[in-house]
Write an enzyme that holds these catalytic residues in place. Structure first.
Site, PDB file in Angstrom:
ATOM      1  N   HIS A  58      -1.376 -17.024  49.450  1.00 27.10           N
ATOM      2  CA  HIS A  58      -1.264 -16.807  48.003  1.00 27.10           C
ATOM      3  C   HIS A  58      -0.585 -17.988  47.329  1.00 27.10           C
ATOM      4  O   HIS A  58      -0.990 -18.410  46.231  1.00 27.10           O
ATOM      5  CB  HIS A  58      -0.465 -15.532  47.720  1.00 27.10           C
ATOM      6  N   GLN A 110      -9.746   0.498  45.467  1.00 25.33           N
ATOM      7  CA  GLN A 110     -10.275  -0.282  46.586  1.00 25.33           C
ATOM      8  C   GLN A 110     -10.047   0.367  47.938  1.00 25.33           C
ATOM      9  O   GLN A 110     -10.543  -0.126  48.950  1.00 25.33           O
ATOM     10  CB  GLN A 110      -9.626  -1.679  46.602  1.00 25.33           C
ATOM     11  N   ASP A 166     -11.735 -14.011  51.894  1.00 26.08           N
ATOM     12  CA  ASP A 166     -12.479 -12.829  51.450  1.00 26.08           C
ATOM     13  C   ASP A 166     -13.794 -13.308  50.841  1.00 26.08           C
ATOM     14  O   ASP A 166     -14.007 -13.231  49.627  1.00 26.08           O
ATOM     15  CB  ASP A 166     -11.650 -12.034  50.441  1.00 26.08           C
ATOM     16  N   SER A 198      -2.915 -13.228  56.373  1.00 24.01           N
ATOM     17  CA  SER A 198      -3.252 -11.951  55.759  1.00 24.01           C
ATOM     18  C   SER A 198      -1.986 -11.127  55.614  1.00 24.01           C
ATOM     19  O   SER A 198      -1.093 -11.197  56.475  1.00 24.01           O
ATOM     20  CB  SER A 198      -4.261 -11.189  56.632  1.00 24.01           C
TER      21      SER A 198
END
Length: 282
Positions: free
Chosen positions: A33, A60, A150, A185
């Site tokens: 990030h 989601q 992703d 992740s």
């Protein structure tokens, strides 16, 4: 200093300076990030503005998935965002994003959203696109940045923006990895020491596929499967993908493609992918 915002009214009152870049996250920020935020800082340019959104989107998550378990670490997220150069963090509550409860009108991902991750997680991409559309409206950015880890999400966001005429540039940022190759992740924190070692099989399989010679679909798939077959993992899928429509690359496919894999490692489901070029020296 990074400004923390919780409501749409606060976001609307944020003075706009130059080009605005947005990085959308579900929190639990890590170096991946931070790389997105630093890239946003560069792309926004001198006098530009970077807004990071932190929102764990309930749409989601399907039945039995880890919505309640998903880490919520706003204080440390704010520190990561500030260090990486964010001007503001927008961290709304669920009723701020979905006033009146879950929305009756949603974005549908279509056929691209039914394959691979969409097949494994029905409805996931509809929920993702719905919140992305809402956050694009709320933040009104000139550009929005997403990680290539992703890959299907990135492809669907690009398709939505094109199909629905959103006035925003979508920027893909390469996957950030640990020195041993494991893709970063937020779910990696749930891996045991033994499971983390097993998880390296995913990146090793992708690398083997990328480096296969000749660079044909058959050779790429065979090289990646040879690595997976020697591991204790049972992948949900290993797919060589045509990025234009996220279908399986044909046996005679040439050009840019994506080799993607998903597997459950212990109790943690991980995804990874790598771009490659078929039919040409790499």
């Amino acid at each position: 200093m990074t400004t923390l915002l919780h409501t749409a009214a606060e976001l609307n009152a944020l003075p706009r300076t130059g080009r605005r870049a947005v990085v959308m996250t579900m929190g639990a920020l890590h170096e991946g990030h931070a790389t997105l935020i630093r890239t946003a800082r560069e792309r926004a340019g001198e006098g530009g503005q970077v807004v990071v959104t932190v929102f764990v989107n309930p749409l989601q998550f399907g039945a039995g998935e880890d919505l309640d378990r998903y880490p919520r670490t706003l204080e440390s997220d704010l520190a990561v965002a500030e260090l990486a150069g964010a001007d503001a963090v927008f961290a709304p509550a669920a009723d701020e994003v979905y006033p009146g409860g879950e929305p009756q009108v949603r974005i549908t991902a279509g056929p691209m959203g039914e394959r691979y991750e969409g097949s494994a997680r029905p409805g996931h991409f509809d929920g993702m696109l719905t919140v992305v559309a809402k956050l694009l409206h709320l933040t009104s950015p000139d550009l929005a940045l997403y990680g290539q880890k992703d890959a299907q999400q990135l492809a669907l966001v690009r398709r939505m923006v094109r199909d629905l005429n959103f006035p925003v540039e979508i920027v893909g940022v390469p996957t950030v990895r640990e020195p041993d190759g494991l893709a970063l992740s937020s779910r990696n924190r749930f891996l045991s020491t033994e499971d983390r070692a097993a998880a390296l099989t995913l990146s090793r399989a992708l690398t083997a596929g990328r480096d296969a010679r000749p660079a044909t679909p058959a050779a790429v798939r065979a090289a990646a499967l040879a690595v997976l077959d020697c591991s204790p993992l049972s992948p949900d899928y290993l797919a060589l993908i045509d990025p234009s429509d996220f279908t399986d690359a044909a046996d005679d496919f040439t050009g840019g493609a994506i080799l993607a894999v998903a597997a459950k490692v212990g109790a943690v489901r991980l995804i990874d992918n790598i771009p490659l070029t078929l039919g040409e020296p790499q």
